[in-house]
Design an enzyme around this catalytic site. Structure first.
Site, PDB file in Angstrom:
ATOM      1  N   ARG A  75      -3.096  -1.799  13.432  1.00 23.84           N
ATOM      2  CA  ARG A  75      -4.567  -1.821  13.460  1.00 23.84           C
ATOM      3  C   ARG A  75      -4.997  -3.229  13.855  1.00 23.84           C
ATOM      4  O   ARG A  75      -5.055  -4.126  13.024  1.00 23.84           O
ATOM      5  CB  ARG A  75      -5.143  -1.450  12.088  1.00 23.84           C
ATOM      6  CG  ARG A  75      -4.944   0.007  11.728  1.00 23.84           C
ATOM      7  CD  ARG A  75      -5.771   0.379  10.504  1.00 23.84           C
ATOM      8  NE  ARG A  75      -5.517   1.758  10.100  1.00 23.84           N
ATOM      9  CZ  ARG A  75      -4.604   2.130   9.219  1.00 23.84           C
ATOM     10  NH1 ARG A  75      -3.881   1.215   8.614  1.00 23.84           N
ATOM     11  NH2 ARG A  75      -4.419   3.391   8.913  1.00 23.84           N
TER      12      ARG A  75
ATOM     13  N   GLU B 284       0.800  -1.224   0.000  1.00 22.43           N
ATOM     14  CA  GLU B 284       0.000   0.000   0.000  1.00 22.43           C
ATOM     15  C   GLU B 284       0.834   1.277   0.000  1.00 22.43           C
ATOM     16  O   GLU B 284       0.453   2.267  -0.620  1.00 22.43           O
ATOM     17  CB  GLU B 284      -0.938   0.015   1.221  1.00 22.43           C
ATOM     18  CG  GLU B 284      -2.092  -0.968   1.096  1.00 22.43           C
ATOM     19  CD  GLU B 284      -3.020  -0.898   2.285  1.00 22.43           C
ATOM     20  OE1 GLU B 284      -3.484   0.210   2.605  1.00 22.43           O
ATOM     21  OE2 GLU B 284      -3.279  -1.941   2.883  1.00 22.43           O
TER      22      GLU B 284
ATOM     23  N   GLU C  57     -10.141  -3.609   5.139  1.00 21.36           N
ATOM     24  CA  GLU C  57      -9.890  -2.620   4.103  1.00 21.36           C
ATOM     25  C   GLU C  57      -8.717  -3.025   3.222  1.00 21.36           C
ATOM     26  O   GLU C  57      -8.735  -2.812   2.010  1.00 21.36           O
ATOM     27  CB  GLU C  57      -9.647  -1.245   4.742  1.00 21.36           C
ATOM     28  CG  GLU C  57      -9.828  -0.109   3.767  1.00 21.36           C
ATOM     29  CD  GLU C  57      -9.960   1.227   4.455  1.00 21.36           C
ATOM     30  OE1 GLU C  57     -10.107   2.235   3.746  1.00 21.36           O
ATOM     31  OE2 GLU C  57      -9.915   1.281   5.700  1.00 21.36           O
TER      32      GLU C  57
ATOM     33  N   TYR D 152       1.806  -4.885  13.088  1.00 27.59           N
ATOM     34  CA  TYR D 152       0.718  -4.090  12.512  1.00 27.59           C
ATOM     35  C   TYR D 152      -0.090  -3.386  13.595  1.00 27.59           C
ATOM     36  O   TYR D 152      -0.446  -3.990  14.606  1.00 27.59           O
ATOM     37  CB  TYR D 152      -0.190  -4.986  11.677  1.00 27.59           C
ATOM     38  CG  TYR D 152      -1.145  -4.227  10.796  1.00 27.59           C
ATOM     39  CD1 TYR D 152      -0.682  -3.271   9.905  1.00 27.59           C
ATOM     40  CD2 TYR D 152      -2.515  -4.462  10.868  1.00 27.59           C
ATOM     41  CE1 TYR D 152      -1.551  -2.577   9.092  1.00 27.59           C
ATOM     42  CE2 TYR D 152      -3.398  -3.778  10.048  1.00 27.59           C
ATOM     43  CZ  TYR D 152      -2.913  -2.826   9.163  1.00 27.59           C
ATOM     44  OH  TYR D 152      -3.787  -2.133   8.363  1.00 27.59           O
TER      45      TYR D 152
ATOM     46  N   HIS E 149      -4.515 -10.346  13.598  1.00 26.62           N
ATOM     47  CA  HIS E 149      -3.140 -10.046  13.956  1.00 26.62           C
ATOM     48  C   HIS E 149      -2.885 -10.320  15.416  1.00 26.62           C
ATOM     49  O   HIS E 149      -3.786 -10.641  16.181  1.00 26.62           O
ATOM     50  CB  HIS E 149      -2.830  -8.564  13.691  1.00 26.62           C
ATOM     51  CG  HIS E 149      -3.233  -8.104  12.333  1.00 26.62           C
ATOM     52  ND1 HIS E 149      -4.279  -7.241  12.123  1.00 26.62           N
ATOM     53  CD2 HIS E 149      -2.753  -8.413  11.113  1.00 26.62           C
ATOM     54  CE1 HIS E 149      -4.419  -7.036  10.830  1.00 26.62           C
ATOM     55  NE2 HIS E 149      -3.505  -7.734  10.199  1.00 26.62           N
TER      56      HIS E 149
ATOM     57  N   ASP F 100      -6.358  -6.638   6.879  1.00 22.54           N
ATOM     58  CA  ASP F 100      -7.593  -6.308   7.557  1.00 22.54           C
ATOM     59  C   ASP F 100      -8.661  -6.161   6.485  1.00 22.54           C
ATOM     60  O   ASP F 100      -8.397  -6.362   5.299  1.00 22.54           O
ATOM     61  CB  ASP F 100      -7.452  -5.046   8.414  1.00 22.54           C
ATOM     62  CG  ASP F 100      -6.973  -3.840   7.620  1.00 22.54           C
ATOM     63  OD1 ASP F 100      -7.003  -3.875   6.365  1.00 22.54           O
ATOM     64  OD2 ASP F 100      -6.553  -2.855   8.241  1.00 22.54           O
TER      65      ASP F 100
ATOM     66  N   ASP G 209      -2.466  -4.657   3.501  1.00 22.51           N
ATOM     67  CA  ASP G 209      -2.636  -4.985   4.913  1.00 22.51           C
ATOM     68  C   ASP G 209      -3.690  -6.071   5.125  1.00 22.51           C
ATOM     69  O   ASP G 209      -4.673  -6.159   4.383  1.00 22.51           O
ATOM     70  CB  ASP G 209      -3.041  -3.734   5.706  1.00 22.51           C
ATOM     71  CG  ASP G 209      -1.932  -2.695   5.727  1.00 22.51           C
ATOM     72  OD1 ASP G 209      -0.763  -3.078   5.582  1.00 22.51           O
ATOM     73  OD2 ASP G 209      -2.249  -1.504   5.884  1.00 22.51           O
TER      74      ASP G 209
END
Length: 958
Positions: free
Chosen positions: A336, A18, A108, A334, A381, A106, A104
């Site tokens: 988040r 990203e 999103e 990570y 995570h 997650d 990532d």
């Protein structure tokens, strides 16, 4: 076999992450067989306006960007600033044998990977590569063990995105029509705003109560030491067996809650103190209990934000920006995550450091595990921890500034989580004495001793209440026993007042949202940023204060869209989205019920009214709610009683107080300072505002034109203007504008005269001409008074010079060399640290218009409530971030590829031999130059983005 050797035998592999920073780090771990490139966040999204929607879509689809009548099909468009990057990714993919989507892990990130696959349309094998830390071993393991794209996570994220679009794009226009243009509503931002407003309402309704008590210093009569003090401080606990009222015993109305408590006023408290002056005191009881405290769980997203706010003064947004950099550069896992779990590797690393740094005595026999407390935790995570199988101590990282401070916080918390409990004893001593009037007074003191600090050697959590005592604080009491005699060295009478509920801070608002299960923890930073940017909330120190505007917005939403800002309703929506992620519910039927109502297809939409304020299904019909707006009285929505017939109204140009109706006798109106906290607007203050001179001050008629001259108080300060005749054309080529001039700083509305006004409106004044006939004028401008001769301007020192400066004096000023640049820079008033965005040192300076913060690139003036002495680094970074957000993006001209200079002539023999090679090389260089130019343009277009991953969550709440 390593990824590099695999790539050498298996062709070229394209890895898409990203952010550019992450790409650079990962490239170093994978080697030459891999091309690592960034998507720079989202490459496509729902359109920002009708202009971005393809021509084939019309009507509601064009407005919403979602086809609600065709299974809520989203209309995705490639962002204008990402087209060059998408083109580059396609070119790289065309030269690759495999594609790794490494966004990532997650919801999103999964959706971004899906969008990449949809846009790039790869014809080579595609792998989903996931990792939770950017270390050499983790990245190589991720390449070796890819997985398939998780379509359930994609569905859940796309449903969330469509839901937020429908909510924002349908409800926001209602705010435009009924409150003010430019406002926005959002599924979580509106609820967060409501929380802040409700707290302020509690403060407005709060009535303080006064109560008194006694504090005594009691002595044992023996010499003391550190382990056995000679005296103790105790507070009056009861009189004749009846407990003395404290702050917790009073309601928000200022009244005592129960008759079972004794409310002491000042007179009674002083009388009791006098009666106890010569009393004998003894120990009534000593109660000792074992004290044990276990370490705190490792950080997850929200607890990191809260603790960084308490200990480092960081806002939620700044915390995530700094954490993003630590993650991308391989220092932490990570950031988040909803999880408090540590991997076996991390537990081993933490336990090793406990032994190494604190000794084996601080290491528990078994590793500690922490159960997740977050319902529907969806981030796959670990907890946030230092990366790697061996933790680097803060000193070993080479970090500095905010990154060092945040890493140290994470490192300490992680290591402490694998240490032994803190143990000790807590003691309560009760002391009794008989007053001269026969009353029995009981005093109480509590203490705590820690016999083994355990994890507290490494880390102690902060508290939201700045007056709260931290866990590692000891309070030692004298070693006394029941019946021991004590003497009162001093008895003091203390008065107290109950306090209104504290306003939310960023940390406590994050905690409240999480406890109510509203929104996702990974989006809280962007939600708080949104309500600050929209002007719904502003900061006073660290406190979040709602604006008067937010009162009007929340009032409208509560009255006419009650369910949409209902806390339980919002939490249930979150549950439904989690059910979709788990495959227990389907997206389209759910969206149909939310938008159209029970029928789901536009049928039986009458049941949709339940989504307003009824008690029906929480998935009522949004469409019907926003269709009939006739019942919404815009004036009533934005009006709030202050008292004594005074109303606070929120107008299109700001808040104001008003008494009576316009055009009626006795009508009064006055503007309210926009930065004022709503709980500070009392009847008394409103009366002061109304008593101030306001409206138009008629100064008289201009003797030349006959037009009336008036003085007014405008949004930009007091000014004078003329009233033109009614038949004066106001538009077209013959339009006439009234003469207008701002008052000097030395003038005021209640003292300005007609002569002053005419002088002000006579500006600019012609001072004379120079030897070459060029006219010199004296003018008043945005930056103060100045002279102008052609294009040459010179500053004047005072406003009075505009009227009395002579031609000779003006010529003397122009005879001096014009000062180029600025005067010597003043030393900074205060140094704040390194800005987490620009990574430049931030200082407070004294400027022409007052103190301001700057990082050398961006300047931001301090607000009314800020002071040089009290401003924190976090507040400085926040002001700079706000200024950057408001500033227009800098346009960057595209540079054409540089033309290669022709090669010098070589000998005929060499020229013949090299002809083909030169042609091929030139072609390659031209292609490379074009690629470099495209890369340069793409890099410049994203230069202001500190991190694509850090900012991408802003899309989660329209």
């Amino acid at each position: 076999m390593s990824p590099t050797s695999e790539a050498a035998h298996g062709g070229r592999r394209l890895v898409i992450v990203e952010s550019p920073a992450k790409a650079k780090t990962i490239k170093g771990y994978l080697g030459p067989g891999y091309v690592v490139e960034a998507s720079v966040g989202h490459i496509r999204d729902l359109p920002n306006g009708a202009a971005e929607v393809p021509e084939k879509y019309t009507g509601e689809v064009r407005r919403l960007g979602v086809d609600v009548n065709n299974d809520f099909e989203p209309i995705y468009v490639v962002n204008a600033d990402k087209k060059a990057q998408v083109r580059k990714l396609k070119e790289l993919l065309a030269e690759s044998d495999e594609l790794y989507l490494a966004t990532d892990e997650d919801r999103e990130g999964e959706a971004i990977a899906w969008h990449l696959q949809e846009v790039l349309k790869p014809k080579v094998p595609v792998h989903r590569m996931v990792f939770h830390e950017i270390t050499k071993d983790a990245i190589r393991a991720a390449v070796a063990n890819p997985r398939e794209l998780n379509t359930r996570m994609v569905d859940a994220q796309e449903t969330r995105r469509i839901l937020d679009r429908l909510y924002g794009y349908e409800v926001s226009p209602v705010l435009w029509k009924k409150v003010m243009r430019g406002l926005s509503a959002g599924r979580v931002q509106s609820v967060a705003t409501r929380l802040v407003v409700e707290r302020e309402r509690e403060r407005i309704a709060f009535r303080s109560a006064e109560y008194w008590d006694l504090t005594g210093t009691f002595s044992t009569g023996r010499a003391g030491d550190a382990s056995d003090p000679s005296s103790l401080l105790a507070r009056l606990n009861a009189v004749d067996g009846k407990r003395v009222a404290q702050g917790r015993d009073f309601g928000s109305d200022g009244r005592i809650k129960s008759d079972q408590t004794l409310h002491l006023d000042e007179a009674n408290a002083r009388a009791l103190a006098a009666a106890l002056e010569n009393a004998s005191f003894s120990v009534r009881s000593v109660e000792s209990k074992p004290y044990r405290r276990s370490p705190y769980a490792p950080f997850r997203t929200t607890t990191l934000q809260q603790e960084a706010s308490r200990k480092l003064g960081f806002g939620a947004k700044s915390t995530m920006q700094v954490a993003q950099k630590l993650y991308e550069n391989g220092f932490i896992t990570y950031m988040r995550t909803d999880s408090t779990t540590l991997s076996d590797t991390a537990i081993s690393a933490a336990r090793a450091q406990v032994t190494q740094l604190y000794g084996a005595n601080y290491l528990p026999d078994k590793p500690r595990t922490y159960a997740g407390k977050v319902k529907n935790a969806q981030e796959a995570h670990e907890a946030i921890r230092p990366s790697g199988d061996r933790f680097r101590t803060p000193a070993e990282t080479g970090l500095s500034g905010d990154q060092f401070r945040l890493y140290e916080l994470i490192w300490k918390r992680t290591v402490a989580s694998q240490m032994k409990d803190a143990v000790g004893n807590s003691v309560t001593v009760k002391i009794v004495g008989s007053a001269s009037d026969g009353r029995e007074a009981e005093f109480s003191a509590s203490g705590k001793t820690i016999t083994f600090h355990g994890f507290m050697k490494a880390y102690v959590e902060g508290a939201d209440d700045p007056n709260a005592e931290l866990d590692d604080r000891e309070r030692r009491l004298p070693q006394v026993a029941e019946g021991d005699a004590l003497s009162a060295e001093e008895l003091s009478v203390d008065g107290h007042s109950t306090k209104p509920p504290a306003r939310y801070t960023e940390a406590s608002l994050v905690k409240e949202l999480e406890e109510r299960e509203i929104g996702r923890p990974s989006t809280y930073a962007s939600i708080i940023g949104t309500i600050l940017d929209r002007g719904y909330v502003f900061k006073k120190g660290t406190a979040l204060v709602p604006s008067f505007l937010s009162f009007a917005v929340v009032n409208l939403l509560e009255t006419h869209f009650g369910r949409l800002v209902d806390y339980d309703f919002t939490a249930r929506m979150e549950d439904d989205l989690d059910r979709i992620a788990r495959g227990e519910a389907h997206s389209v039927p759910w969206l149909k019920r939310f938008y159209f109502g029970e029928g789901g297809d536009g049928e039986d939409v009458g049941a949709a009214s339940a989504a307003g304020n009824g008690d029906g299904d929480h998935l009522g019909g949004l469409k019907e709610l926003v269709t009939d707006l006739g019942a919404i009285d815009a004036r009533e929505i934005s009006s709030f009683p202050v008292g004594d017939g005074i109303m606070l109204r929120v107008g299109r140009y700001g808040p104001y107080v008003e008494r009576g109706e316009k055009d009626e006798e006795g009508h009064q109106r006055a503007d309210v300072p926009e930065e004022m906290a709503p709980d500070e607007l009392t009847v008394e203050y409103a009366e002061e505002l109304l008593a101030k001179p306001s409206g138009d001050f008629e100064l008289g008629a201009d003797p030349v034109t006959g037009n009336q001259i008036v003085a007014k108080d405008g949004r930009y300060g007091p000014y004078v203007t003329e009233i033109l005749p009614e038949n004066t054309p106001k538009t077209g080529k013959n339009a006439v504008k009234p003469r207008t001039a701002s008052l000097f700083k030395s003038m005021s509305l209640d003292t300005v005269t007609i002569d002053d006004a005419l002088k002000l409106m006579s500006l600019p004044r012609v001072v004379g001409t120079d030897a070459e006939g060029v006219e010199i004028t004296a003018q008043n401008g945005r930056y103060g008074p100045y002279l102008k001769k052609g294009t040459d301007s010179r500053s004047l020192t005072t406003e009075d010079q505009l009227f009395d400066i002579t031609l000779d004096e003006a010529l003397a000023i122009y005879a001096q060399p014009k000062q180029r640049g600025r005067a010597a820079a003043k030393p900074p008033l205060k140094e704040l640290g390194t800005d987490p965005v620009s990574e430049r040192p931030v200082v407070v300076k004294d400027g022409r218009f007052g103190p301001y913060v700057t990082d050398g690139e961006t300047n931001a003036t301090l607000r009314t409530d800020d002071s040089v002495e009290a401003i924190t680094p976090e507040r400085g970074y926040e002001l700079l971030a706000e200024k950057r957000a408001k500033s227009p993006a800098k346009k960057t001209a595209k540079k054409a590829p540089a033309k290669r200079a022709p090669a010098k002539k070589a000998t005929t023999a060499k020229k013949a031999v090299a002809k083909k090679t030169t042609a091929k090389t030139a072609a390659k260089k031209t292609t490379a130059a074009k690629s470099t130019a495209a890369k340069s343009t793409a890099a410049k277009s994203t230069a202001k983005k500190t991190s694509a991953s850090a900012s991408r969550s802003a899309k989660t709440d329209e």
